[in-house]
Design an enzyme around this catalytic site. Structure first.
Site, PDB file in Angstrom:
ATOM      1  N   ASP A  82       0.812  -1.228   0.000  1.00 53.77           N
ATOM      2  CA  ASP A  82       0.000   0.000   0.000  1.00 53.77           C
ATOM      3  C   ASP A  82       0.842   1.273   0.000  1.00 53.77           C
ATOM      4  O   ASP A  82       0.302   2.374   0.069  1.00 53.77           O
ATOM      5  CB  ASP A  82      -0.922   0.023   1.228  1.00 53.77           C
ATOM      6  CG  ASP A  82      -2.250  -0.695   0.978  1.00 53.77           C
ATOM      7  OD1 ASP A  82      -2.654  -0.813  -0.204  1.00 53.77           O
ATOM      8  OD2 ASP A  82      -2.891  -1.123   1.961  1.00 53.77           O
ATOM      9  N   ARG A 107       0.448  -1.677   7.674  1.00 56.74           N
ATOM     10  CA  ARG A 107       1.007  -0.453   7.080  1.00 56.74           C
ATOM     11  C   ARG A 107       1.947   0.303   8.032  1.00 56.74           C
ATOM     12  O   ARG A 107       2.490   1.361   7.641  1.00 56.74           O
ATOM     13  CB  ARG A 107      -0.133   0.481   6.616  1.00 56.74           C
ATOM     14  CG  ARG A 107      -1.031  -0.127   5.538  1.00 56.74           C
ATOM     15  CD  ARG A 107      -1.887   0.927   4.835  1.00 56.74           C
ATOM     16  NE  ARG A 107      -1.090   1.855   4.032  1.00 56.74           N
ATOM     17  CZ  ARG A 107      -1.586   2.929   3.413  1.00 56.74           C
ATOM     18  NH1 ARG A 107      -2.874   3.223   3.519  1.00 56.74           N
ATOM     19  NH2 ARG A 107      -0.806   3.730   2.694  1.00 56.74           N
ATOM     20  N   ARG A 153      -9.831   5.713  10.678  1.00 55.99           N
ATOM     21  CA  ARG A 153      -8.376   5.599  10.739  1.00 55.99           C
ATOM     22  C   ARG A 153      -7.775   6.584  11.748  1.00 55.99           C
ATOM     23  O   ARG A 153      -7.268   6.182  12.784  1.00 55.99           O
ATOM     24  CB  ARG A 153      -7.771   5.803   9.348  1.00 55.99           C
ATOM     25  CG  ARG A 153      -8.269   4.788   8.301  1.00 55.99           C
ATOM     26  CD  ARG A 153      -7.785   3.384   8.586  1.00 55.99           C
ATOM     27  NE  ARG A 153      -8.245   2.424   7.609  1.00 55.99           N
ATOM     28  CZ  ARG A 153      -7.621   2.142   6.470  1.00 55.99           C
ATOM     29  NH1 ARG A 153      -6.518   2.774   6.140  1.00 55.99           N
ATOM     30  NH2 ARG A 153      -8.106   1.223   5.644  1.00 55.99           N
ATOM     31  N   HIS A 182     -11.238   7.221   4.597  1.00 52.77           N
ATOM     32  CA  HIS A 182     -10.335   8.373   4.752  1.00 52.77           C
ATOM     33  C   HIS A 182     -11.091   9.617   4.282  1.00 52.77           C
ATOM     34  O   HIS A 182     -11.892   9.529   3.348  1.00 52.77           O
ATOM     35  CB  HIS A 182      -9.086   8.238   3.857  1.00 52.77           C
ATOM     36  CG  HIS A 182      -8.002   7.363   4.390  1.00 52.77           C
ATOM     37  ND1 HIS A 182      -7.287   6.496   3.584  1.00 52.77           N
ATOM     38  CD2 HIS A 182      -7.469   7.241   5.637  1.00 52.77           C
ATOM     39  CE1 HIS A 182      -6.370   5.866   4.324  1.00 52.77           C
ATOM     40  NE2 HIS A 182      -6.471   6.292   5.566  1.00 52.77           N
ATOM     41  N   CYS A 276      -5.050   9.608  -3.310  1.00 52.30           N
ATOM     42  CA  CYS A 276      -4.330   8.663  -2.446  1.00 52.30           C
ATOM     43  C   CYS A 276      -2.885   8.497  -2.898  1.00 52.30           C
ATOM     44  O   CYS A 276      -2.000   8.256  -2.082  1.00 52.30           O
ATOM     45  CB  CYS A 276      -4.992   7.294  -2.474  1.00 52.30           C
ATOM     46  SG  CYS A 276      -6.666   7.247  -1.861  1.00 52.30           S
TER      47      CYS A 276
HETATM   48  N1  ARG Z   1      -5.353   0.066   0.958  1.00 58.82           N
HETATM   49  C1  ARG Z   1      -5.102   1.347   1.528  1.00 58.82           C
HETATM   50  C2  ARG Z   1      -5.695   1.419   2.928  1.00 58.82           C
HETATM   51  O1  ARG Z   1      -6.757   0.895   3.133  1.00 58.82           O
HETATM   52  C3  ARG Z   1      -5.659   2.422   0.666  1.00 58.82           C
HETATM   53  C4  ARG Z   1      -5.279   3.799   1.116  1.00 58.82           C
HETATM   54  C5  ARG Z   1      -5.888   4.880   0.287  1.00 58.82           C
HETATM   55  N2  ARG Z   1      -5.356   6.132   0.605  1.00 58.82           N
HETATM   56  C6  ARG Z   1      -6.052   7.231   0.809  1.00 58.82           C
HETATM   57  N3  ARG Z   1      -5.412   8.355   0.972  1.00 58.82           N
HETATM   58  N4  ARG Z   1      -7.355   7.230   0.884  1.00 58.82           N
HETATM   59  O2  ARG Z   1      -5.119   1.980   3.834  1.00 58.82           O
END
Ligand code: ARG
Length: 282
Positions: A82, A107, A153, A182, A276
């Site tokens: 990612d 991550r 998040r 996000h 993203c």
């Molecule tokens: N697979 C990543 C996650 O779920 C995607 C992140 C996308 N980034 C963003 N800025 N929305 O964390």
């Protein structure tokens, strides 16, 4: 004030739009894959094609450069599929860098990897955060104010930490739909005082706050939101967004913007698109 000329004013675009060159940070999707699932878009059973991801990403990078932006690249790290989503790597305002601290262990290592890039590239004011925050995925600057997402998040306690560090007012917004986890999946900054967003992604209180601050915002419908149309980058004139967001593309044209449709279907399998992939250093 004379009352003449109203009809004429209504036909005249509000402001002449101009593009501001930005300095951007991106990360080549060399190790891109969907090997785990931390958002509803990710299905590890569905095959991914790294070559297509690389091609689509390269087209986005070239488009930025052709529009006069500067693109820096950070070295991808094997085992961090990612990492292509550079927006999550940090938050940069006025040259100050707030590091990212990820919610999911998959991550976690991206935070130090990105902070290291900043340390090696002349940035001196770096803060390793106390609270979980996923960088510019959840922090978006509009003029001299910051909008900050929470709910999935970024920890709401991070908002005060960011306000203290950057010295800018931070407005917290609560996301409620897991598909828009996000802030940058549900809201995009168009200029120093304009945004577009998908109201249903926010709690009732946050919707009211957005209406209060941005009564003239461009609103996205469910269809535009579902193709990640809000995951957009604007330089004040050109708005890069997924090409499938046809409703938004029409509305942006009406407002005098120059929307440019981009195809990033491969990265959408991980729940990401234009914004993203883009960490704004400006
Ligand atoms: N697979 C990543 C996650 O779920 C995607 C992140 C996308 N980034 C963003 N800025 N929305 O964390």
């Amino acid at each position: 004030m004379p009352s003449t000329g109203t009809a004429l004013q209504e036909q005249t675009p509000r402001t002449p739009r101009t593009a501001t060159p930005h300095r951007l940070l991106m990360c080549r999707p060399q190790y891109f894959d969907v090997t785990y699932s931390i958002n509803p878009w990710m299905n590890p059973d569905k095959p991914t094609d790294t070559a297509t991801a690389l091609l689509q990403w390269e087209q986005l990078r070239e488009l930025y450069v052709s529009l006069g932006h500067t693109v820096e690249v950070v070295e991808p790290v094997e085992g961090l599929p990612d990492m292509v989503f550079a927006a999550n790597g940090a938050t940069v305002v006025d040259g100050k860098v707030l590091g990212a601290r990820f919610r999911h262990r998959e991550r976690t290592a991206e935070g130090p990897a990105y902070l290291d890039w900043f340390a090696r590239n002349g940035y001196r004011d770096l803060l390793w955060p106390e609270h979980i925050n996923e960088g510019e995925g959840d922090y978006l600057r509009v003029g001299r104010r910051m909008l900050a997402g929470t709910g999935f998040r970024t920890d709401a306690r991070s908002h005060a930490e960011a306000q203290e560090f950057f010295g800018l007012p931070v407005t917290g917004l609560t996301l409620v739909d897991p598909a828009f986890y996000h802030l940058d999946t549900a809201l995009a900054v168009l200029s120093a005082d304009e945004i577009m967003y998908y109201p249903q992604a926010f709690s009732p209180g946050s919707r009211a706050v957005l209406r209060e601050i941005f009564p003239d915002a461009v609103l996205a419908d469910a269809q535009d939101a579902a193709v990640f149309g809000l995951n957009a980058f604007s330089d004040g004139l050109n708005v890069l967004l997924p090409q499938a967001a046809t409703g938004l593309i029409g509305r942006l044209k009406e407002r005098g913007f120059n929307p440019i449709g981009v195809s990033l279907g491969e990265l959408l399998k991980a729940g990401g698109s234009v914004k993203c992939c883009t960490l704004d250093l400006s």
